[in-house]
Write a protein that holds these residues in place. Structure first.
Motif, PDB file in Angstrom:
ATOM      1  N   SER A  78       7.695   5.572   0.219  1.00  0.00           N
ATOM      2  CA  SER A  78       8.981   6.249   0.047  1.00  0.00           C
ATOM      3  C   SER A  78       8.743   7.747   0.214  1.00  0.00           C
ATOM      4  N   ARG A  79       9.674   8.407   0.902  1.00  0.00           N
ATOM      5  CA  ARG A  79       9.502   9.850   1.092  1.00  0.00           C
ATOM      6  C   ARG A  79       9.685  10.609  -0.219  1.00  0.00           C
ATOM      7  N   SER A  80      10.258   9.939  -1.215  1.00  0.00           N
ATOM      8  CA  SER A  80      10.479  10.657  -2.481  1.00  0.00           C
ATOM      9  C   SER A  80       9.431  10.300  -3.539  1.00  0.00           C
ATOM     10  N   PHE A  81       8.400   9.532  -3.143  1.00  0.00           N
ATOM     11  CA  PHE A  81       7.344   9.200  -4.120  1.00  0.00           C
ATOM     12  C   PHE A  81       6.362  10.364  -4.269  1.00  0.00           C
ATOM     13  N   LYS A  82       5.893  10.549  -5.518  1.00  0.00           N
ATOM     14  CA  LYS A  82       4.647  11.297  -5.703  1.00  0.00           C
ATOM     15  C   LYS A  82       3.554  10.288  -5.384  1.00  0.00           C
ATOM     16  N   ASN A  83       2.441  10.718  -4.891  1.00  0.00           N
ATOM     17  CA  ASN A  83       1.386   9.769  -4.529  1.00  0.00           C
ATOM     18  C   ASN A  83       0.648   9.354  -5.784  1.00  0.00           C
ATOM     19  N   GLU A  84       0.841   8.107  -6.193  1.00  0.00           N
ATOM     20  CA  GLU A  84       0.208   7.705  -7.462  1.00  0.00           C
ATOM     21  C   GLU A  84      -0.098   6.211  -7.481  1.00  0.00           C
ATOM     22  N   ILE A  85      -1.125   5.919  -8.274  1.00  0.00           N
ATOM     23  CA  ILE A  85      -1.475   4.527  -8.528  1.00  0.00           C
ATOM     24  C   ILE A  85      -0.602   4.068  -9.693  1.00  0.00           C
ATOM     25  N   ILE A  86       0.270   3.125  -9.463  1.00  0.00           N
ATOM     26  CA  ILE A  86       1.168   2.708 -10.543  1.00  0.00           C
ATOM     27  C   ILE A  86       0.421   1.799 -11.514  1.00  0.00           C
ATOM     28  N   ASP A  87      -0.233   0.809 -10.958  1.00  0.00           N
ATOM     29  CA  ASP A  87      -1.140   0.007 -11.800  1.00  0.00           C
ATOM     30  C   ASP A  87      -2.186  -0.564 -10.850  1.00  0.00           C
ATOM     31  N   SER A  88      -3.071  -1.427 -11.345  1.00  0.00           N
ATOM     32  CA  SER A  88      -4.239  -1.810 -10.530  1.00  0.00           C
ATOM     33  C   SER A  88      -3.812  -2.461  -9.216  1.00  0.00           C
ATOM     34  N   ASN A  89      -2.567  -2.944  -9.114  1.00  0.00           N
ATOM     35  CA  ASN A  89      -2.190  -3.616  -7.864  1.00  0.00           C
ATOM     36  C   ASN A  89      -1.032  -2.966  -7.136  1.00  0.00           C
ATOM     37  N   VAL A  90      -0.510  -1.852  -7.657  1.00  0.00           N
ATOM     38  CA  VAL A  90       0.634  -1.211  -6.999  1.00  0.00           C
ATOM     39  C   VAL A  90       0.332   0.268  -6.777  1.00  0.00           C
ATOM     40  N   ILE A  91       0.493   0.696  -5.517  1.00  0.00           N
ATOM     41  CA  ILE A  91       0.265   2.094  -5.164  1.00  0.00           C
ATOM     42  C   ILE A  91       1.541   2.645  -4.540  1.00  0.00           C
ATOM     43  N   ALA A  99      -1.094   6.569   2.272  1.00  0.00           N
ATOM     44  CA  ALA A  99      -1.337   5.162   1.895  1.00  0.00           C
ATOM     45  C   ALA A  99      -2.719   4.724   2.362  1.00  0.00           C
ATOM     46  N   LEU A 100      -3.039   5.038   3.623  1.00  0.00           N
ATOM     47  CA  LEU A 100      -4.332   4.605   4.175  1.00  0.00           C
ATOM     48  C   LEU A 100      -5.481   5.346   3.496  1.00  0.00           C
ATOM     49  N   ASN A 101      -5.269   6.623   3.149  1.00  0.00           N
ATOM     50  CA  ASN A 101      -6.315   7.363   2.419  1.00  0.00           C
ATOM     51  C   ASN A 101      -6.562   6.746   1.043  1.00  0.00           C
ATOM     52  N   SER A 104      -8.586   3.753   1.255  1.00  0.00           N
ATOM     53  CA  SER A 104      -9.993   3.935   1.663  1.00  0.00           C
ATOM     54  C   SER A 104     -10.793   4.589   0.540  1.00  0.00           C
ATOM     55  N   ASN A 105     -10.105   4.956  -0.551  1.00  0.00           N
ATOM     56  CA  ASN A 105     -10.774   5.672  -1.633  1.00  0.00           C
ATOM     57  C   ASN A 105     -11.404   4.661  -2.583  1.00  0.00           C
ATOM     58  N   LYS A 106     -12.655   4.317  -2.310  1.00  0.00           N
ATOM     59  CA  LYS A 106     -13.291   3.186  -2.984  1.00  0.00           C
ATOM     60  C   LYS A 106     -13.309   3.328  -4.498  1.00  0.00           C
ATOM     61  N   ASP A 107     -13.577   4.576  -5.002  1.00  0.00           N
ATOM     62  CA  ASP A 107     -13.827   4.652  -6.452  1.00  0.00           C
ATOM     63  C   ASP A 107     -12.526   4.486  -7.252  1.00  0.00           C
ATOM     64  N   GLN A 108     -11.373   4.549  -6.557  1.00  0.00           N
ATOM     65  CA  GLN A 108     -10.146   4.333  -7.349  1.00  0.00           C
ATOM     66  C   GLN A 108      -9.650   2.903  -7.234  1.00  0.00           C
ATOM     67  N   LEU A 109     -10.364   2.077  -6.458  1.00  0.00           N
ATOM     68  CA  LEU A 109      -9.951   0.676  -6.315  1.00  0.00           C
ATOM     69  C   LEU A 109     -11.064  -0.218  -6.855  1.00  0.00           C
ATOM     70  N   LYS A 110     -10.708  -1.275  -7.534  1.00  0.00           N
ATOM     71  CA  LYS A 110     -11.732  -2.178  -8.097  1.00  0.00           C
ATOM     72  C   LYS A 110     -12.480  -2.896  -6.981  1.00  0.00           C
ATOM     73  N   LYS A 111     -11.732  -3.376  -5.968  1.00  0.00           N
ATOM     74  CA  LYS A 111     -12.370  -4.149  -4.894  1.00  0.00           C
ATOM     75  C   LYS A 111     -12.189  -3.424  -3.567  1.00  0.00           C
ATOM     76  N   SER A 112     -13.134  -3.625  -2.655  1.00  0.00           N
ATOM     77  CA  SER A 112     -12.962  -3.073  -1.301  1.00  0.00           C
ATOM     78  C   SER A 112     -11.831  -3.806  -0.592  1.00  0.00           C
ATOM     79  N   ILE A 113     -11.147  -3.050   0.267  1.00  0.00           N
ATOM     80  CA  ILE A 113     -10.041  -3.640   1.030  1.00  0.00           C
ATOM     81  C   ILE A 113     -10.606  -4.299   2.275  1.00  0.00           C
ATOM     82  N   GLU A 114     -10.275  -5.564   2.497  1.00  0.00           N
ATOM     83  CA  GLU A 114     -10.778  -6.274   3.685  1.00  0.00           C
ATOM     84  C   GLU A 114      -9.816  -6.119   4.862  1.00  0.00           C
ATOM     85  N   ARG A 115      -8.533  -6.435   4.637  1.00  0.00           N
ATOM     86  CA  ARG A 115      -7.533  -6.304   5.714  1.00  0.00           C
ATOM     87  C   ARG A 115      -6.274  -5.647   5.159  1.00  0.00           C
TER      88      ARG A 115
END
Ligand SMILES: NC(=O)C1=CN([C@@H]2O[C@H](COP(=O)(O)OP(=O)(O)OC[C@H]3O[C@@H](n4cnc5c(N)ncnc54)[C@H](OP(=O)(O)O)[C@@H]3O)[C@@H](O)[C@H]2O)C=CC1
Ligand SMILES: COc1ccc(Oc2cccc3nc(N)nc(N)c23)cc1
Length: 207
Positions: A78-91, A99-101, A104-115
């Motif tokens: 959303s163009r009106s979002f602040k960029n934030e992690i809402i919870d472990s599964n919602v960004i 979004a893509l950055n 790709s930010n491994k230390d803020q995600l529990k698991k690596s993204i595969e696809r």
């Protein structure tokens, strides 16, 4: 893990690539919904997880009890979002770059993204089809077999893939390439019939 691939995934009615009506899907295709769930959820390595990226209107139209889509990182644009992690599964992100950055930010995600899958809606699809970072199109080509039955549609893809000149640089892959992408646990049937609709799963790659 090497960079995750980014795929647009959509079901569209040929020939005009209709995808929506009054903010909803123009059809209910049970097997197709299972294909969408399976292909966006399945990972080869169980230490990894996939991400789905969607527009804010698509997110808003998912009933609360069904969101976030389970077992996938849900990224909402959303163009009106602040960029934030809402919870472990919602960004939340205010651009595809952010979004893509964040993914790709491994230390803020529990698991690596595969696809990564772009799951809609129209505005997001019609912007990102022109983004060189999109590697694949997974298009379920839907056809209406009952010429006496008009399908109400008000939302369309503007994808150059059927244009005579060069198809916008996209080429449809073979069924075996789609099967390889999907993996052997996902059955890729031909000419699936549900109601008046007949549909086929397709994979497109850049030339
Ligand atoms: N057939 C299919 O497979 C699918 C069909 N659909 C259909 O698509 C339709 C919904 O599509 P649509 O109405 O276009 O809405 P979208 O889901 O594409 O969301 C649009 C919103 O996303 C945000 N957005 C768009 N581009 C950007 C950007 N570059 N950066 C940041 N935010 C952005 C904006 O949010 P904001 O306004 O908050 O700034 C915009 O209003 C529905 O009919 C739905 O059923 C959806 C998915 C799959
Ligand atoms: C309303 O929220 C949503 C609307 C549509 C959506 O995407 C899909 C839903 C159901 C089936 C889907 N099939 C394909 N091939 N691609 C999609 N993006 C699908 C995901 C969420």
């Amino acid at each position: 893990i090497s960079k995750p691939t980014i795929s647009i995934i959509v079901a569209a009615l040929k020939p005009n690539l209709g995808i929506g009506y009054q903010g909803k899907l123009p059809w209910r295709l049970r097997k197709e919904i299972k294909y969408f769930k399976d292909i966006t959820t399945q990972v080869k390595n169980h230490d990894h997880i996939n991400a789905v990226i969607m527009g804010r209107r698509t997110w808003d139209s998912i009933p609360n009890k069904f969101k976030p889509l389970p077992n996938r990182i849900n990224v909402v644009l959303s163009r009106s979002f602040k960029n934030e992690i809402i919870d472990s599964n919602v960004i939340h992100a205010n651009s595809i770059d952010v979004a893509l950055n964040q993914l790709s930010n491994k230390d803020q995600l529990k698991k690596s993204i595969e696809r990564i899958f772009i799951i809609g809606g129209a505005e997001i699809y019609n912007e990102l089809i022109h983004d060189s970072r999109i590697d694949h199109l997974l298009i379920t080509e839907v056809e209406n077999s009952n010429k006496d039955h008009q399908v109400p549609i008000d939302t369309f893809l503007n994808f150059p893939i059927y244009d005579s000149n060069n198809n916008g640089g996209w080429i449809k892959s073979s069924k075996s390439e789609l099967q390889e992408f999907a993996g052997d646990d996902i059955s890729i049937e031909d000419d699936i019939k549900e109601g008046d609709f007949v549909y086929n799963y397709t994979l497109w790659k850049r030339k």
